[in-house]
Design a protein around this motif. Structure first.
Motif, PDB file in Angstrom:
ATOM      1  N   SER A  75       0.822  -1.209   0.000  1.00  0.00           N
ATOM      2  CA  SER A  75       0.000   0.000   0.000  1.00  0.00           C
ATOM      3  C   SER A  75       0.859   1.264   0.000  1.00  0.00           C
ATOM      4  O   SER A  75       0.343   2.365  -0.135  1.00  0.00           O
ATOM      5  CB  SER A  75      -0.923   0.004   1.212  1.00  0.00           C
ATOM      6  OG  SER A  75      -0.144  -0.092   2.389  1.00  0.00           O
ATOM      7  N   THR A 135       4.428   1.103  -1.447  1.00  0.00           N
ATOM      8  CA  THR A 135       5.545   0.970  -2.378  1.00  0.00           C
ATOM      9  C   THR A 135       5.114   0.193  -3.612  1.00  0.00           C
ATOM     10  O   THR A 135       4.395  -0.799  -3.497  1.00  0.00           O
ATOM     11  CB  THR A 135       6.706   0.230  -1.670  1.00  0.00           C
ATOM     12  OG1 THR A 135       7.095   1.000  -0.546  1.00  0.00           O
ATOM     13  CG2 THR A 135       7.887   0.030  -2.597  1.00  0.00           C
ATOM     14  N   PHE A 136       5.561   0.659  -4.772  1.00  0.00           N
ATOM     15  CA  PHE A 136       5.285  -0.069  -6.018  1.00  0.00           C
ATOM     16  C   PHE A 136       6.295  -1.199  -6.178  1.00  0.00           C
ATOM     17  O   PHE A 136       7.504  -0.967  -6.116  1.00  0.00           O
ATOM     18  CB  PHE A 136       5.417   0.860  -7.231  1.00  0.00           C
ATOM     19  CG  PHE A 136       4.370   1.934  -7.297  1.00  0.00           C
ATOM     20  CD1 PHE A 136       3.042   1.625  -7.544  1.00  0.00           C
ATOM     21  CD2 PHE A 136       4.721   3.264  -7.137  1.00  0.00           C
ATOM     22  CE1 PHE A 136       2.078   2.621  -7.625  1.00  0.00           C
ATOM     23  CE2 PHE A 136       3.769   4.269  -7.223  1.00  0.00           C
ATOM     24  CZ  PHE A 136       2.444   3.956  -7.467  1.00  0.00           C
ATOM     25  N   PHE A 141       9.252   6.995  -6.064  1.00  0.00           N
ATOM     26  CA  PHE A 141       7.876   6.583  -6.331  1.00  0.00           C
ATOM     27  C   PHE A 141       7.207   6.094  -5.048  1.00  0.00           C
ATOM     28  O   PHE A 141       7.797   5.321  -4.310  1.00  0.00           O
ATOM     29  CB  PHE A 141       7.877   5.438  -7.358  1.00  0.00           C
ATOM     30  CG  PHE A 141       8.644   5.777  -8.606  1.00  0.00           C
ATOM     31  CD1 PHE A 141       8.000   6.303  -9.712  1.00  0.00           C
ATOM     32  CD2 PHE A 141      10.022   5.600  -8.667  1.00  0.00           C
ATOM     33  CE1 PHE A 141       8.700   6.623 -10.864  1.00  0.00           C
ATOM     34  CE2 PHE A 141      10.742   5.930  -9.812  1.00  0.00           C
ATOM     35  CZ  PHE A 141      10.074   6.441 -10.914  1.00  0.00           C
ATOM     36  N   THR A 156       3.011   5.090  -3.537  1.00  0.00           N
ATOM     37  CA  THR A 156       1.659   4.838  -4.042  1.00  0.00           C
ATOM     38  C   THR A 156       0.661   5.915  -3.631  1.00  0.00           C
ATOM     39  O   THR A 156      -0.413   5.604  -3.134  1.00  0.00           O
ATOM     40  CB  THR A 156       1.138   3.481  -3.552  1.00  0.00           C
ATOM     41  OG1 THR A 156       1.174   3.518  -2.121  1.00  0.00           O
ATOM     42  CG2 THR A 156       1.978   2.341  -4.040  1.00  0.00           C
ATOM     43  N   ASP A 157       1.025   7.155  -3.822  1.00  0.00           N
ATOM     44  CA  ASP A 157       0.099   8.251  -3.508  1.00  0.00           C
ATOM     45  C   ASP A 157      -0.755   8.568  -4.719  1.00  0.00           C
ATOM     46  O   ASP A 157      -0.254   8.696  -5.824  1.00  0.00           O
ATOM     47  CB  ASP A 157       0.881   9.515  -3.123  1.00  0.00           C
ATOM     48  CG  ASP A 157       1.527   9.396  -1.760  1.00  0.00           C
ATOM     49  OD1 ASP A 157       0.901   8.787  -0.874  1.00  0.00           O
ATOM     50  OD2 ASP A 157       2.653   9.902  -1.594  1.00  0.00           O
ATOM     51  N   THR A 158      -2.047   8.709  -4.491  1.00  0.00           N
ATOM     52  CA  THR A 158      -2.933   9.133  -5.569  1.00  0.00           C
ATOM     53  C   THR A 158      -2.683  10.615  -5.824  1.00  0.00           C
ATOM     54  O   THR A 158      -2.595  11.391  -4.876  1.00  0.00           O
ATOM     55  CB  THR A 158      -4.394   8.902  -5.151  1.00  0.00           C
ATOM     56  OG1 THR A 158      -4.515   7.533  -4.773  1.00  0.00           O
ATOM     57  CG2 THR A 158      -5.346   9.192  -6.288  1.00  0.00           C
ATOM     58  N   PRO A 159      -2.548  11.006  -7.091  1.00  0.00           N
ATOM     59  CA  PRO A 159      -2.215  12.408  -7.353  1.00  0.00           C
ATOM     60  C   PRO A 159      -3.297  13.367  -6.853  1.00  0.00           C
ATOM     61  O   PRO A 159      -4.483  13.145  -7.063  1.00  0.00           O
ATOM     62  CB  PRO A 159      -2.121  12.486  -8.878  1.00  0.00           C
ATOM     63  CG  PRO A 159      -2.039  11.090  -9.361  1.00  0.00           C
ATOM     64  CD  PRO A 159      -2.661  10.217  -8.315  1.00  0.00           C
ATOM     65  N   SER A 177       2.077  13.221  -5.368  1.00  0.00           N
ATOM     66  CA  SER A 177       2.338  12.700  -6.702  1.00  0.00           C
ATOM     67  C   SER A 177       2.965  11.328  -6.538  1.00  0.00           C
ATOM     68  O   SER A 177       3.853  11.160  -5.708  1.00  0.00           O
ATOM     69  CB  SER A 177       3.295  13.639  -7.441  1.00  0.00           C
ATOM     70  OG  SER A 177       3.644  13.070  -8.670  1.00  0.00           O
ATOM     71  N   PRO A 178       2.499  10.333  -7.297  1.00  0.00           N
ATOM     72  CA  PRO A 178       3.089   8.999  -7.147  1.00  0.00           C
ATOM     73  C   PRO A 178       4.541   8.962  -7.615  1.00  0.00           C
ATOM     74  O   PRO A 178       5.268   8.048  -7.270  1.00  0.00           O
ATOM     75  CB  PRO A 178       2.197   8.119  -8.021  1.00  0.00           C
ATOM     76  CG  PRO A 178       1.559   9.043  -8.989  1.00  0.00           C
ATOM     77  CD  PRO A 178       1.426  10.360  -8.299  1.00  0.00           C
ATOM     78  N   MET A 179       4.940   9.969  -8.394  1.00  0.00           N
ATOM     79  CA  MET A 179       6.349  10.091  -8.751  1.00  0.00           C
ATOM     80  C   MET A 179       6.808  11.479  -8.347  1.00  0.00           C
ATOM     81  O   MET A 179       6.092  12.457  -8.546  1.00  0.00           O
ATOM     82  CB  MET A 179       6.550   9.906 -10.254  1.00  0.00           C
ATOM     83  CG  MET A 179       8.019   9.910 -10.656  1.00  0.00           C
ATOM     84  SD  MET A 179       8.220   9.899 -12.448  1.00  0.00           S
ATOM     85  CE  MET A 179       8.299  11.650 -12.774  1.00  0.00           C
ATOM     86  N   TYR A 212       5.930  11.049 -16.299  1.00  0.00           N
ATOM     87  CA  TYR A 212       6.013   9.869 -15.438  1.00  0.00           C
ATOM     88  C   TYR A 212       6.854   8.753 -16.062  1.00  0.00           C
ATOM     89  O   TYR A 212       6.787   8.515 -17.258  1.00  0.00           O
ATOM     90  CB  TYR A 212       4.608   9.299 -15.190  1.00  0.00           C
ATOM     91  CG  TYR A 212       3.798  10.045 -14.156  1.00  0.00           C
ATOM     92  CD1 TYR A 212       4.356  11.049 -13.368  1.00  0.00           C
ATOM     93  CD2 TYR A 212       2.455   9.717 -13.947  1.00  0.00           C
ATOM     94  CE1 TYR A 212       3.600  11.709 -12.411  1.00  0.00           C
ATOM     95  CE2 TYR A 212       1.695  10.373 -12.997  1.00  0.00           C
ATOM     96  CZ  TYR A 212       2.271  11.374 -12.230  1.00  0.00           C
ATOM     97  OH  TYR A 212       1.523  12.020 -11.285  1.00  0.00           O
ATOM     98  N   PHE A 237       6.290   5.709 -15.192  1.00  0.00           N
ATOM     99  CA  PHE A 237       5.359   4.599 -15.445  1.00  0.00           C
ATOM    100  C   PHE A 237       4.223   5.088 -16.333  1.00  0.00           C
ATOM    101  O   PHE A 237       3.752   6.204 -16.206  1.00  0.00           O
ATOM    102  CB  PHE A 237       4.836   3.925 -14.181  1.00  0.00           C
ATOM    103  CG  PHE A 237       4.618   4.813 -12.994  1.00  0.00           C
ATOM    104  CD1 PHE A 237       4.058   6.063 -13.124  1.00  0.00           C
ATOM    105  CD2 PHE A 237       4.980   4.381 -11.727  1.00  0.00           C
ATOM    106  CE1 PHE A 237       3.844   6.868 -12.022  1.00  0.00           C
ATOM    107  CE2 PHE A 237       4.781   5.184 -10.618  1.00  0.00           C
ATOM    108  CZ  PHE A 237       4.211   6.430 -10.778  1.00  0.00           C
ATOM    109  N   ASN A 276       1.467  -3.662  -8.342  1.00  0.00           N
ATOM    110  CA  ASN A 276       0.380  -2.913  -7.685  1.00  0.00           C
ATOM    111  C   ASN A 276       0.299  -1.483  -8.202  1.00  0.00           C
ATOM    112  O   ASN A 276       0.519  -0.537  -7.454  1.00  0.00           O
ATOM    113  CB  ASN A 276       0.601  -2.916  -6.168  1.00  0.00           C
ATOM    114  CG  ASN A 276       1.964  -2.372  -5.775  1.00  0.00           C
ATOM    115  OD1 ASN A 276       2.919  -2.452  -6.539  1.00  0.00           O
ATOM    116  ND2 ASN A 276       2.062  -1.794  -4.601  1.00  0.00           N
ATOM    117  N   LEU A 320      -1.207   2.116  -9.589  1.00  0.00           N
ATOM    118  CA  LEU A 320      -2.375   2.917  -9.202  1.00  0.00           C
ATOM    119  C   LEU A 320      -3.520   2.658 -10.163  1.00  0.00           C
ATOM    120  O   LEU A 320      -4.683   2.723  -9.810  1.00  0.00           O
ATOM    121  CB  LEU A 320      -2.036   4.400  -9.219  1.00  0.00           C
ATOM    122  CG  LEU A 320      -1.143   4.923  -8.097  1.00  0.00           C
ATOM    123  CD1 LEU A 320      -0.990   6.424  -8.214  1.00  0.00           C
ATOM    124  CD2 LEU A 320      -1.714   4.563  -6.735  1.00  0.00           C
TER     125      LEU A 320
END
Lengths: 341, 814
Positions: free
Chosen positions: A155, A157-158, A194, A196-199, A204-206, B528, B530, B555, B557
């Protein structure tokens, strides 16, 4: 035979009457040219009595130089008048727009990294980079993260495989560098991270971080304070102060978060867009490199100590430039990019 | 972690208030998310008693109440409310006419559907409490105040005052994962005491040696089958339990700390969990078969119904609390429905146990069940704390007269833990911190945190409190010394070394190319890493094995960020499309970034990362791109490509026409040998992106460019002799390329041909069908002499001869 004075007077009258530069030039040829009247007089010197020749010669030469002077002056006057007319005709409207010169801008993120890296390079730090796709070992294990550290979760880390992930921080470069070179190690490492944050406006996920690492004999926590205080003053202005608050990172101990005093309002403005009136802005995380990290690279922890720090590039840029939405960096609207030309 | 300041201060002996508390706590490492003051801004809310309730004549959901608020005239107020739980006889908070509620809401008298209402009966939420802490009886209506207020409060008294909620400060501490001891009021009180160097009060407990007839061992016998998963299990027993509402002081603290009061027994277990950080569970002993508690793992596939009513399937890893027959609780996670406290519960078993962090974490994760208890057990609850917590629960049962606590305990603790002693060398502490602190001062700082310290010849022998599970080695104590001493007291210094900064080749080349491209009018983008795998399809490269060699996220988004990019072009086209759709005129962009390739693994087994350089533009309306006077076409981009190559000392880019790529216009594309591709994007691709302009782009292998770069420049002497120039106009067949003609000119021009440039291409009048007219300007020069006309003309005629014989190109007008 005309006397030199007569010729001079005659020439003077004509030069004065000359209508333009060309007419003056004709007169120059008429009097001073190879076959000019004054030049001709000198050739007639044989007809003069020997005892008068010297005086005659002097008279002719004087007349020649006088005429030459008049001609030069007159020519200059015509040139000046002519240039004045020409320049008048060449008048332009200076309020017309300048012509477009090709000029692109570096991305705001690049500019911010350039600035941060530039400051640390001037302090002797070398740029070192690491992969964006990392192993769990370098991103967590070698950085002393407990096997159950929450940031390891799917939840947060990618993952690519169980052992491979998208790095969540630039810190893995610390370990890679320590394994590759002996102390003193003095590096700065910018790069993408990176999570796993929703923008949204602030997530930012990145994103980009800049990591710093110094490992050497006799590196102390007071050195860490001195270094980051100097950095803060260079990036936000000589007037800012820093505040070090204890914090927790698995790979440093003691660890700290560093706040800088608000460079915009100094804490005076309750509605300040930067500090919201608190007077302080959270800037970066840092600490003394944990002995467990040094031991991964077989470094003698009794002999060597070190410090490390990491700061967010987007956050720094947003603070400095009043950017209120992190997504703007990745939308790449040219109107946004062009503002930072 | 919500900590009511008044609760924390119960344990910190201080004669003074500490207005700088929040700041000092932050500076010593207890970071604060927020400080909330319940009741701030609330004025004019008083205690009232509901005298009478009747239906509103004109509404089926409103009622009219007569409320006694202790008015001077003795007259009760008439108030209309929609709350379903209003009952005559209850005490309620009443916002009078002219009062103010949190958030600045002003209450005025008025009419509700024609009936006079002199104020408002408030809910707890309206007075600033979160929905999740409000007692169930008051959750969906007005706040029915606790029974005990009927004795203690006067009607008309300020309600917040009567409830001890005036200026109730609650600090929300941000607890880092290494400090589970701080997930408790007492843990934070320990920090508080250390910061101000004040004594920390002991927690009041009820010992086991109390004079009761029966003892806990008469009711329950504990055994542990898996001591590695459960180091300790203490059971104490209380009889004659009366389940009722908790005293208000306890309810108040629970609510302020973010927990809903339920009943006295549940509240006491929650209270101790919040106070000491130790989860407690209470069973109804009637349901414990045989009075046996047996800690063991579940049978695989065993099902169990937790007290939330959900049936859960267990595995052989699940630690289960069993009685003589069956499971009664999932250890450390949640109790069972079969043994929960009920309103008629008379005798309770109080479980205070220590469980393995890993076991609880795994179970909690597998069941998808995260509770207050499991989240604490996951971080570590030491066995030493269990006894204090157990005795604390008993103390509170006794204090609140909730039951009769029995002497003794069934305490199963197979391998008592030894105290940890850590050695810290004073010299080492100073060496890491850059300080010069005497060992005694360090000892003093550590003692403030409740540690036992013995100083011995420059060494400190330190025994931390058992709850400080984070303290394991010397460096941990270095941090404790530093933070209690104060980071702010460390004087900044500069480390002396003679290390010089170095720049890696690739970094420097990126910097150079950014200069070249921004100088040429291109702006940089960052996109990005990805992407959506569909991007490769959009550019028509779905069949290209290299472009579909994806590194896939387990996993992501979403689908649009599910693989690592193999090419920068799709992102570039996305950005161009976005700009196009926003009506942005001319757009010239570039990106330098990594591409990722799963098939090619590094020595470490990681996918290969290669830096790629992509540049592209479209021209839209307005002035011509860069006002170059020419169209933004292939050749403008080729000009940029040539600048890139020139800057890197790579000469002319080696282009070879490429006609078969579905990504590119078949007549306007070239491979850049060894580096990549340049071209006009295929109209089908542009249509998929919705870009209604021509787009030119190149994508190059940046690493290959950087590796080949010849950045060293050597001075070439400036020419001493004049040049001779000849302009020639050639009539050439259409199919003959400029490159071919140039090749011939250069070859035959030999050493004296300094340069050859095309300056005009013409087709049309006076040029026959199938031919084109090309004008070149040739410059001749020798380094050692002035060339004679004769020499130049000789070379020129050699060139012209070959042009005709090799390419069929003849001098026009000749």
């Amino acid at each position: 035979m005309k006397r030199p004075e007569e010729i001079f007077e005659e020439a003077r009258a004509l030069i004065e009457k000359a209508a333009d530069g060309a007419a003056v030039e004709e007169l120059r040829i008429r009097y001073l040219g190879k076959k000019g009247e004054l030049t001709a007089l000198l050739r007639q010197v044989g007809e003069i009595a020997p005892e008068e020749r010297k005086a005659f010669g002097q008279l002719v030469n004087k007349a020649k130089s006088d005429v030459e002077q008049l001609i030069t002056e007159r020519k200059k006057a015509f040139e000046q008048a002519g240039q004045g007319l020409r320049l008048k005709a060449e008048r332009i409207d200076v309020t017309e727009p300048g012509r477009e010169i090709p000029a692109g801008a570096r991305h705001m993120i690049t500019q911010t990294i350039d600035e941060i890296v530039g400051i640390f390079m001037s302090m002797g730090y070398s740029v070192t980079e690491g992969p964006e796709v990392e192993t769990v070992f370098y991103n967590f294990d070698a950085l002393n993260a407990s096997p159950n550290h929450p940031s390891r979760d799917l939840s947060d880390t990618f993952y690519i495989t169980e052992d491979v992930l998208l790095r969540t921080q630039t810190s893995p470069v610390q370990v890679r560098t320590l394994l590759a070179q002996k102390p003193p190690v003095k590096i700065i490492s910018p790069g993408r991270c990176f999570r796993t944050d929703t923008p949204d406006a602030t997530h930012s996920p990145m994103f980009h971080q800049v990591e710093g690492l110094l490992v050497d004999e006799g590196v102390t926590m007071t050195d860490l304070k001195g270094t980051l205080d100097a950095f803060a003053k260079r990036i936000f202005g000589a007037g800012v102060k820093t505040k070090f608050r204890p914090h927790f990172f698995p790979f440093t101990e003691p660890s700290a978060e560093v706040d800088v005093s608000c460079f915009l309002c100094g804490g005076e403005d309750p509605s300040c867009r930067v500090c919201h009136g608190s007077g302080w802005i959270e800037l970066l995380g840092c600490g003394m490199v944990h002995p467990n990290v040094l031991q991964v690279a077989d470094i003698d922890t009794e002999r060597y100590t070190g410090f490390a720090f990491g700061l967010g590039v987007e956050r720094t840029a947003m603070l400095k430039h009043g950017i209120d939405d992190i997504r703007l960096f990745y939308e790449n609207d040219v109107r946004f990019i062009a503002q930072f030309y | 972690m919500l900590v009511p300041v008044s609760w924390m201060e119960e344990y910190v002996e201080s004669r003074f208030a500490h207005p700088d508390l929040a700041e000092r706590m932050v500076l010593s490492g207890s970071n604060i998310e927020s400080v909330e003051v319940i009741g701030e801004g609330t004025e004019g809310v008083v205690i009232g008693k509901v005298e009478d309730v009747w239906d509103h004549p004109d509404s089926d959901h409103l009622v009219v109440c007569k409320v006694d608020v202790g008015a001077d005239d003795g007259q009760p107020l008439q108030i209309v409310t929609g709350a379903p739980n209003v009952r005559a006889g209850d005490f309620v908070p009443v916002a009078l006419h002219g009062s103010t509620l949190p958030g600045g809401v002003r209450i005025k008298k008025g009419k509700l559907r024609g009936v006079e209402s002199a104020g408002m009966i408030c809910s707890a939420q309206e007075l600033g409490f979160d929905d999740k802490v409000v007692p169930l009886a008051s959750k969906d209506g007005i706040w029915v105040l606790p029974e005990e207020l009927k004795q203690e409060a006067a009607l008309g008294q300020d309600a917040l005052e009567a409830l001890s909620l005036r200026q109730a400060e609650v600090i929300d501490f941000e607890i880092t994962p290494n400090r589970p001891d701080c997930l408790s009021v007492y843990g934070m009180a320990r920090e508080y005491a250390a910061v101000y160097d004040l004594p920390l009060q002991k927690v009041e407990t009820l010992a086991r040696d109390i004079p009761t007839d029966q003892s806990a061992e008469d009711f329950v016998k504990v055994s542990i089958a898996k001591p590695d998963l459960c180091p300790r299990y203490i059971a104490r027993v209380a009889t004659d339990v009366v389940i009722r509402e908790s005293p208000w002081w306890m309810q108040r603290r629970l609510m302020l700390a973010g927990m809903r009061p339920i009943n006295n027994i549940v509240d006491i277990t929650n209270y101790v969990m919040l106070e000491l950080g130790h989860p407690i569970h209470a069973f109804d002993i009637r349901e414990i078969a045989g009075g046996e508690i047996h800690v063991d793992t579940a049978a695989p596939g065993e099902t169990f119904t937790t007290l939330d009513g959900a049936e859960r399937t267990l595995t052989e890893d699940t630690l289960l609390i069993k009685d003589g027959k069956r499971g009664v609780a999932i250890a450390g996670v949640m109790g069972g429905l079969n043994s929960e406290i009920r309103d008629d519960t008379k005798t309770i078993l109080i479980e205070t146990a220590s469980f393995s962090e890993d076991s609880i974490r795994k179970t909690s994760k597998r069941l998808g069940l995260r509770t207050e208890a499991s989240s604490r057990y996951e971080k570590g609850v030491p066995a030493e704390l269990s006894q204090i917590a157990s005795d604390r629960v008993c103390y509170l049962i006794d204090l609140t007269q909730s039951g009769k606590v029995l002497k003794g305990a069934s305490d199963c603790y197979p391998a008592p833990q030894a105290k940890r002693t850590i050695i810290a060398r004073a010299a080492r502490v100073n060496a890491v911190l850059g300080t010069d602190l005497p060992a005694d001062d360090m000892a003093g700082l550590l003692k403030r945190l409740g540690m036992e310290v013995e100083a011995k010849g420059g060494q400190l022998l330190v025994t931390p409190p058992s709850v400080r599970v984070d303290l394991k080695e010397e460096i941990d104590l270095v941090e404790e010394v530093a933070r209690i001493y104060g980071y702010d007291k460390l004087e900044p210094t500069e480390h002396a070394d003679s290390v010089a900064a170095q720049v890696t080749g690739s970094w420097a080349v990126r910097d150079l190319l950014r200069d070249v491209l921004t100088g040429a009018g291109f702006s940089e983008i960052q996109t990005y890493s990805f992407v959506s795998p569909a991007g490769v399809e959009l550019i028509g490269a779905a069949g290209d094995p290299e472009k579909t060699d994806f590194v896939k996220l387990i996993n992501p988004l979403g689908e649009e960020n599910s693989v690592m990019r193999t090419t920068l072009l799709p992102n570039m086209l996305d950005v161009l499309a976005r700009n196009f759709n926003r009506g942005n005129a001319d757009c010239a962009l570039f990106e330098i970034g990594n591409t990722f390739h799963m098939g090619q693994k590094t020595a470490e087994g990681l996918p290969t990362e290669r830096l790629s350089l992509c540049a592209a533009f479209y021209r839209k309306g307005g002035p011509q791109l860069f006002r170059s006077g020419k169209d933004a076409d292939f050749f403008l981009l080729k000009g940029a490509l040539e600048k890139v190559f020139a800057k890197l000392g790579l000469g002319a880019p080696p282009l070879a026409p490429e006609e078969h790529s579905p990504t590119w216009h078949p007549g306007r594309c070239a491979l850049v040998a060894g580096y990549g591709v340049i071209g006009e994007v295929h109209p089908d691709v542009l249509a998929r992106y919705g870009i209604e302009e021509r787009v030119c782009a190149f994508e190059l292998d940046f690493d290959a460019l950087a590796a080949a770069a010849a950045l060293k420049r050597e001075y070439a002497p400036l020419p001493k002799h004049p040049a001779a120039t000849r302009d020639i106009a050639l009539l050439a067949p259409e199919e003959v390329t400029v490159g071919a003609l140039e090749g011939v000119i250069r070859e035959k021009g030999g050493k004296t041909l300094e340069s050859c440039g095309l300056f005009d291409v013409y087709r049309g009048k006076q040029v026959p069908e199938g031919k084109k007219s090309l004008a070149f300007s040739l410059t001749f020069r020798a380094q050692d002499r002035t060339l004679t006309d004769e020499e130049v003309n000789k070379t020129l005629s050699r060139i012209l001869k070959s042009l005709e014989s090799d390419c069929g190109a003849i001098l026009r007008d000749a």
